[in-house]
Design an enzyme around this catalytic site. Structure first.
Site, short mmCIF file in Angstrom:
data_model
loop_
_atom_site.label_atom_id
_atom_site.label_comp_id
_atom_site.label_asym_id
_atom_site.label_seq_id
_atom_site.Cartn_x
_atom_site.Cartn_y
_atom_site.Cartn_z
CG ASP A 233 -2.04 0.96 1.14
OD1 ASP A 233 -2.25 1.52 0.06
OD2 ASP A 233 -2.75 1.14 2.15
CG HIS A 370 -9.67 -0.04 -2.35
ND1 HIS A 370 -10.50 0.90 -1.81
CD2 HIS A 370 -8.40 0.32 -1.98
CE1 HIS A 370 -9.78 1.78 -1.13
NE2 HIS A 370 -8.50 1.46 -1.22
FE1 N7H Z 1 -6.98 2.53 -0.31
N1 N7H Z 1 -6.02 -2.04 0.85
O1 N7H Z 1 -5.13 -2.55 1.43
O2 N7H Z 1 -6.90 -2.70 0.33
N2 N7H Z 1 -5.67 1.17 -1.03
N3 N7H Z 1 -7.22 1.46 1.39
N4 N7H Z 1 -8.17 4.03 0.48
N5 N7H Z 1 -6.67 3.70 -1.94
C1 N7H Z 1 -4.95 1.27 -2.19
O3 N7H Z 1 -1.99 2.02 -4.96
C2 N7H Z 1 -6.76 0.17 1.62
C3 N7H Z 1 -8.74 4.03 1.72
C4 N7H Z 1 -7.27 4.92 -2.22
O4 N7H Z 1 -4.32 5.33 -7.81
C5 N7H Z 1 -4.16 0.09 -2.39
O5 N7H Z 1 -1.00 2.37 -3.08
C6 N7H Z 1 -7.17 -0.23 2.96
C7 N7H Z 1 -9.59 5.18 1.87
C8 N7H Z 1 -6.74 5.46 -3.45
O6 N7H Z 1 -4.93 3.35 -8.44
C9 N7H Z 1 -4.42 -0.73 -1.33
C10 N7H Z 1 -7.85 0.83 3.50
C11 N7H Z 1 -9.52 5.86 0.67
C12 N7H Z 1 -5.82 4.54 -3.92
C13 N7H Z 1 -5.40 -0.08 -0.48
C14 N7H Z 1 -7.89 1.87 2.51
C15 N7H Z 1 -8.61 5.13 -0.18
C16 N7H Z 1 -5.79 3.45 -2.95
C17 N7H Z 1 -3.26 -0.22 -3.59
C18 N7H Z 1 -8.50 0.99 4.83
C19 N7H Z 1 -10.22 7.14 0.25
C20 N7H Z 1 -4.96 4.66 -5.18
C21 N7H Z 1 -1.85 0.23 -3.41
C22 N7H Z 1 -8.26 0.23 5.87
C23 N7H Z 1 -11.43 7.47 0.62
C24 N7H Z 1 -5.72 4.14 -6.39
C25 N7H Z 1 -1.58 1.65 -3.85
C26 N7H Z 1 -4.91 4.29 -7.66
C27 N7H Z 1 -4.96 2.34 -3.07
C28 N7H Z 1 -6.03 -0.60 0.68
C29 N7H Z 1 -8.51 3.09 2.71
C30 N7H Z 1 -8.23 5.54 -1.46
C31 N7H Z 1 -3.77 -2.10 -1.17
C32 N7H Z 1 -6.94 -1.55 3.64
C33 N7H Z 1 -10.41 5.55 3.12
C34 N7H Z 1 -7.13 6.79 -4.09
#
Ligand code: N7H
Length: 501
Positions: A233, A370
């Site tokens: 992440d 996601h």
């Molecule tokens: Fe996420 N996860 O582990 O599943 N997120 N996120 N997120 N997220 C991303 O690209 C995760 C949360 C975004 O540009 C990755 O860095 C988890 C909130 C955005 O392609 C992974 C939680 C919000 C992106 C996770 C969480 C976002 C993103 C891929 C909470 C906004 C970039 C790795 C516990 C409201 C998308 C990466 C792109 C990527 C996870 C929260 C947003 C693995 C576990 C609350 C914009």
């Protein structure tokens, strides 16, 4: 550790006085990289420090920045890279006393972006941000920051975020507006953080009260850089114009004007180069998530049952645990692709000749995944609603008892942080209109399976089974909001000239 030819040479050279000690320090500093930040394979390369360029010399290695990096707090543009990070939430008891100490005790310790990038030997980074209630307490409500969400605070937004108006999963410190500010302390050790906190507390004395604190840390060893469900992440954060040389933008990286993340021309003059910090304490139910994957394998029978469960998880996120995007490698993980930051973000969800019908173009990556929900790339014709994510995992690793019972005993999750110049266009838009909207990016997409929130009720998600894209999965929340607050992270000059006077 096995001695290498390099270390043996350094040792010999040092002992024999062949090279002076100062040079060895330099060598070590370069080898070690930055002590406070992680740099796992697959993350974008660490931005190169700006260097002081002697008159007449060429500026090799310097960031040709147009942003005043010495005036912007260090957490805003750097992303999810902290080894250890403490969030210390406080209330201001005595505004006059606090202002004096803000100037004399805190400001000298606030870390700028330039300092974080330049100073290899930095052992602690400190940032500070304020809620609207905090600004009111300091009598800084005029001219206001022109952001309704910030003004009203996150508690009053809980229903909009899918947490329910009663916010029943929220911790009591976040209910209401009693939090006036947050101090972020980042370091490579908890001891450094504890020592700094102790001295800060004694300096601030009774001008503040502690309301809540949360200790975060990168996960251990080979899980470094991975959040608690196991996924890398911190791969995809926008490239901010003026921060680094344009040629450093990575393939597939969103490119945004600085004004989408920092207040440049939109806010009142004193707020220039600050940014809104959204904090959310997001608990992750890891054993329950793993059980759901184990119970719902998908994909070709030629894969093992475990591989088919991993495929479901990868389709829920849009990336394999390694970070490889399912759009580029739909059936199996590709760790080599994951490690290559010039390829691991290089996709648009569009494929020449792909069938863009209701089901066709989510064969490789579900519309609900996601990363597709939170950044739809070419699913939309305009690129907008960007944030820089700067969170850190918190809580212990899953214990044997939790793994075997499939039930969470100890709280763990993500201390979610993101920065933007407008909360309604950034975090709130993504959470409310994309993740929680069953009809985004089109009908029968369902909720974001990771962060989509349905006021605590089970969520329907489609597109996860590659052999039946209309199959409905109904799932509990694996991410539970424990609450949060909206803050403003001011520039160093704003702290000096506005907030502490
Ligand atoms: Fe996420 N996860 O582990 O599943 N997120 N996120 N997120 N997220 C991303 O690209 C995760 C949360 C975004 O540009 C990755 O860095 C988890 C909130 C955005 O392609 C992974 C939680 C919000 C992106 C996770 C969480 C976002 C993103 C891929 C909470 C906004 C970039 C790795 C516990 C409201 C998308 C990466 C792109 C990527 C996870 C929260 C947003 C693995 C576990 C609350 C914009």
């Amino acid at each position: 550790m096995k001695p290498t030819i390099f270390s043996t040479f350094i040792c010999l050279a040092l002992c024999t006085g062949l090279i002076p000690a100062a040079n060895v320090d330099d060598v070590r500093a370069v080898k070690k990289g930055h002590g406070i930040l992680i740099n796992p394979p697959g993350f974008p390369p660490f931005p190169r420090p700006s260097t002081t360029v002697p008159a007449g010399a060429t500026a090799t290695g310097a960031i040709p920045t147009s942003l005043p990096l010495d005036n912007i707090q260090s957490d805003i543009l750097i992303g999810m890279r902290k080894k250890k990070e403490l969030f210390f939430f406080f209330g201001i008891e005595n505004a006059a006393d606090f202002k004096t100490k803000l100037k004399s005790e805190i400001l000298p310790r606030v870390t700028s972006t330039k300092k974080l990038l330049d100073d290899d030997k930095l052992t602690i980074a400190l940032n500070i941000a304020f809620s609207q209630a905090g600004l009111n307490k300091l009598d800084i409500s005029e001219p206001d920051l022109r952001d309704t969400e910030f003004k009203n605070g996150q508690f009053s937004d809980s229903a909009n975020l899918g947490d329910g108006a009663d916010a029943k999963t929220w911790l009591s410190p976040f209910k209401g507006t009693s939090i006036h500010g947050v101090i972020l302390l980042a370091s490579d050790t908890i001891e450094n953080i504890d020592t700094t906190l102790k001295s800060l507390k004694s300096a601030l004395g009774s001008s503040i009260t502690e309301i809540h604190s949360l200790q975060g840390a990168a996960r251990p060893e080979h899980e470094e850089g991975h959040e608690h469900f196991g996924f890398l992440d911190g791969i995809s954060n926008p490239f901010v114009a003026g921060f680094d040389d344009q040629s450093k933008a990575l393939p597939g990286q969103a490119q945004v004007p600085a004004g989408e993340i920092l207040l440049r021309e939109t806010g009142p003059g004193w707020a220039k180069d600050g940014s809104f910090l959204v904090f959310r304490q997001l608990q992750q139910l890891v054993p329950e998530f793993n059980k759901f994957l184990a119970d719902h394998p998908v994909g070709p029978e030629s894969l093992t049952r475990d591989e088919r469960s991993q495929l479901l998880g990868a389709r829920m996120v849009g990336r394999w645990k390694s970070g490889a995007p399912v759009f580029l490698t739909p059936n199996r993980d590709d760790p080599e692709l994951a490690r290559d930051s010039s390829r691991n973000n290089d996709f648009t969800y569009m494929l020449a000749g792909d069938d863009d019908s209701k089901t066709g173009s989510q064969k490789r990556c579900p519309f609900s995944a996601h990363i597709r929900k939170t950044r739809p790339r070419d699913d939309l014709t305009t690129s907008q609603h960007h944030i820089i994510r700067g969170g850190t995992p918190y809580g212990p690793e899953v214990s044997g008892i939790e793994a075997s019972s499939n039930i969470t005993k100890d709280e763990r999750g993500l201390a979610f942080v993101c920065y933007q110049s407008n909360i309604a266009d950034g975090f709130k838009f993504i959470q409310k209109f994309w993740a929680n909207n069953e009809n985004f990016v089109r009908g029968n997409t369902g909720f974001d399976p990771i962060i989509g929130a349905n006021l605590g009720s089970p969520r329907d998600v489609f597109g996860l089974d590659p052999d039946d894209l209309t199959r409905k999965f109904t799932m509990m929340d694996f991410v539970v909001s424990k609450g949060g607050e909206y803050f403003f992270s001011p520039s160093l000059s704003a702290i000096r000239d506005k907030l502490s006077v």
